[in-house]
Design a protein around this motif. Structure first.
Motif, PDB file in Angstrom:
ATOM      1  N   ASP A  64      -6.849 -27.746 -39.640  1.00  0.00           N
ATOM      2  CA  ASP A  64      -6.695 -28.282 -40.985  1.00  0.00           C
ATOM      3  C   ASP A  64      -5.950 -27.318 -41.886  1.00  0.00           C
ATOM      4  O   ASP A  64      -5.198 -27.725 -42.758  1.00  0.00           O
ATOM      5  CB  ASP A  64      -8.058 -28.616 -41.577  1.00  0.00           C
ATOM      6  N   THR A 110     -11.872 -30.121 -46.343  1.00  0.00           N
ATOM      7  CA  THR A 110     -12.249 -29.503 -47.611  1.00  0.00           C
ATOM      8  C   THR A 110     -11.742 -30.352 -48.773  1.00  0.00           C
ATOM      9  O   THR A 110     -10.904 -31.245 -48.591  1.00  0.00           O
ATOM     10  CB  THR A 110     -11.686 -28.078 -47.725  1.00  0.00           C
ATOM     11  N   ASP A 111     -12.238 -30.063 -49.960  1.00  0.00           N
ATOM     12  CA  ASP A 111     -11.933 -30.863 -51.146  1.00  0.00           C
ATOM     13  C   ASP A 111     -10.601 -30.434 -51.750  1.00  0.00           C
ATOM     14  O   ASP A 111     -10.541 -29.943 -52.881  1.00  0.00           O
ATOM     15  CB  ASP A 111     -13.068 -30.730 -52.161  1.00  0.00           C
ATOM     16  N   ASP A 112      -9.511 -30.624 -50.986  1.00  0.00           N
ATOM     17  CA  ASP A 112      -8.194 -30.302 -51.516  1.00  0.00           C
ATOM     18  C   ASP A 112      -7.259 -31.504 -51.463  1.00  0.00           C
ATOM     19  O   ASP A 112      -6.055 -31.366 -51.621  1.00  0.00           O
ATOM     20  CB  ASP A 112      -7.574 -29.118 -50.764  1.00  0.00           C
ATOM     21  N   GLY A 113      -7.827 -32.692 -51.233  1.00  0.00           N
ATOM     22  CA  GLY A 113      -7.004 -33.890 -51.145  1.00  0.00           C
ATOM     23  C   GLY A 113      -6.818 -34.629 -52.449  1.00  0.00           C
ATOM     24  O   GLY A 113      -6.065 -35.602 -52.517  1.00  0.00           O
ATOM     25  N   GLY A 114      -7.504 -34.158 -53.503  1.00  0.00           N
ATOM     26  CA  GLY A 114      -7.363 -34.806 -54.800  1.00  0.00           C
ATOM     27  C   GLY A 114      -7.815 -36.258 -54.779  1.00  0.00           C
ATOM     28  O   GLY A 114      -8.685 -36.642 -54.007  1.00  0.00           O
ATOM     29  N   ARG A 155     -15.188 -38.697 -51.198  1.00  0.00           N
ATOM     30  CA  ARG A 155     -15.028 -38.093 -52.520  1.00  0.00           C
ATOM     31  C   ARG A 155     -15.281 -39.143 -53.587  1.00  0.00           C
ATOM     32  O   ARG A 155     -14.966 -40.323 -53.419  1.00  0.00           O
ATOM     33  CB  ARG A 155     -13.623 -37.517 -52.681  1.00  0.00           C
ATOM     34  N   SER A 205      -2.500 -28.214 -43.946  1.00  0.00           N
ATOM     35  CA  SER A 205      -2.337 -28.171 -45.387  1.00  0.00           C
ATOM     36  C   SER A 205      -1.514 -26.986 -45.876  1.00  0.00           C
ATOM     37  O   SER A 205      -0.883 -27.057 -46.915  1.00  0.00           O
ATOM     38  CB  SER A 205      -3.714 -28.146 -46.065  1.00  0.00           C
ATOM     39  N   LEU A 206      -1.518 -25.883 -45.135  1.00  0.00           N
ATOM     40  CA  LEU A 206      -0.879 -24.674 -45.623  1.00  0.00           C
ATOM     41  C   LEU A 206       0.390 -24.301 -44.878  1.00  0.00           C
ATOM     42  O   LEU A 206       1.192 -23.518 -45.375  1.00  0.00           O
ATOM     43  CB  LEU A 206      -1.871 -23.495 -45.533  1.00  0.00           C
ATOM     44  N   GLY A 225       1.215 -35.817 -50.442  1.00  0.00           N
ATOM     45  CA  GLY A 225       0.828 -34.686 -49.618  1.00  0.00           C
ATOM     46  C   GLY A 225       0.977 -34.988 -48.135  1.00  0.00           C
ATOM     47  O   GLY A 225       1.807 -35.791 -47.714  1.00  0.00           O
TER      48      GLY A 225
END
Length: 332
Positions: A35, A285-289, A226, A39-40, A319
């Protein structure tokens, strides 16, 4: 780059490099790194190995014994294309068959602000057979005018019950929380493997799904959800679901990371394999907005489909997303 997980080792193959790197690590550590790659797009380590993923494909090996071709069934929410805050649909398996996976899709509503809140395999209840049930919520209900007309479509992937000894559906409910985001998992035990994943929350009007998929090692499934609105003032829980069955057909996990909102993946061996579950979404993790899953389904409606696709909503920046599926050799 291709990442292959086999016998607890990670082998990283760089096309054109003519070499591989191997290392060991737990399923969770491996998936966290994958992951992070998604994302990075940066170097990460798994035990002693480090790698960069650009177009991820993951394959987990097993013995090659084919299952019968999957049957694809569909079902629709009532009322056709029409306005509505929430809707549900179910697809029913034929008599004598069990559900091994499925998915859902929002039809219409070009603003793409309607999202999935539940994707659930079900055992028989009363006269209803094995089936796959989906729910969705319109986030911009009454705001988009005639563009808010929509319908929900459910998919079920079914196989003969006699071909799945030990078959069971495992559901794991998280502890309650008031956090806006939650990740959870379900486990397949006693040597069974995860054919597909499902998920729902205790309040499908307030929380949407951001990730639903199996693990690379196929012993667990993962789900994230979320809140649509913050702050969260009432406790809620997330249920992760795993469809578990025997490891007898060379079942593999395949995933593809790409720019959203739409990403697809095909089985590594093409049409000689069939999918047994559709999965994907964002990360752990909670980085998907404010992006939730809008479409999670087989790539084809014909018998024994060999691909899957996932589409995120357009509530936030597209994204990256991952399409994920489980594949196996199909009976000729």
């Amino acid at each position: 780059m291709i990442c292959i997980v086999q016998m607890g080792l990670l082998f990283t193959v760089v096309p054109g490099a003519g070499r591989s790197i191997s290392g060991s690590g737990s399923d969770l550590a491996l998936e966290v790194k994958m992951d992070a790659c998604r994302s990075l797009r940066r170097w990460v380590s798994v035990a002693t190995a480090a790698f960069v993923v650009a177009g991820l494909q993951v394959v987990t090996a097993g013995p090659a014994v084919a299952l019968p071709a999957t049957t694809v069934r569909t079902g629709f929410s009532e009322g056709g294309h029409s306005p509505g805050l929430t809707k549900w649909a179910e697809a029913l398996c034929p008599a004598g068959q069990v559900v091994v996976g499925g998915g859902g899709e929002v039809l219409g509503e070009p603003q793409r602000t309607t999202v999935l809140t539940a994707v659930e395999p079900h055992t028989p209840e009363g006269p209803k057979p094995y089936r796959f049930v989906v729910q969705a919520r319109a986030l911009a209900w009454k705001l988009n005018g005639p563009n808010e007309d929509w319908q929900l479509k459910a998919y079920a992937l079914c196989v003969p019950a006699a071909s799945m000894p030990g078959y069971r559906i495992e559901s794991y409910v998280s502890l309650p929380t008031t956090d806006r985001f939650m990740a959870h998992r379900a486990v397949c035990r006693n040597g069974l493997v995860a054919y597909s994943a499902g998920a729902t929350t205790s309040d499908t009007t307030a929380f949407g799904l951001q990730l639903v998929r199996t693990s690379e090692s196929l012993d667990i499934t993962r789900a994230t959800a979320r809140a649509f609105f913050t702050p969260v003032t009432k406790e809620w829980s997330l249920t992760a679901i795993a469809v578990c069955g025997p490891r007898k057909d060379g079942i593999v996990a395949a995933g593809q990371v790409g720019p959203g909102p739409l990403v697809g993946v095909s089985c590594p061996a093409g049409t000689t394999q069939q999918i047994h579950g559709a999965g994907g979404g964002l990360g752990l993790t909670d980085d998907g907005g404010t992006n939730w899953i809008r479409e999670l389904r087989p790539g084809q409606e014909a018998s024994a489909p060999s691909s899957t696709r996932v589409r995120m909503s357009l509530q936030g920046p597209p994204g990256e997303a991952v399409a994920h599926t489980t594949c196996a050799t199909k009976t000729p």
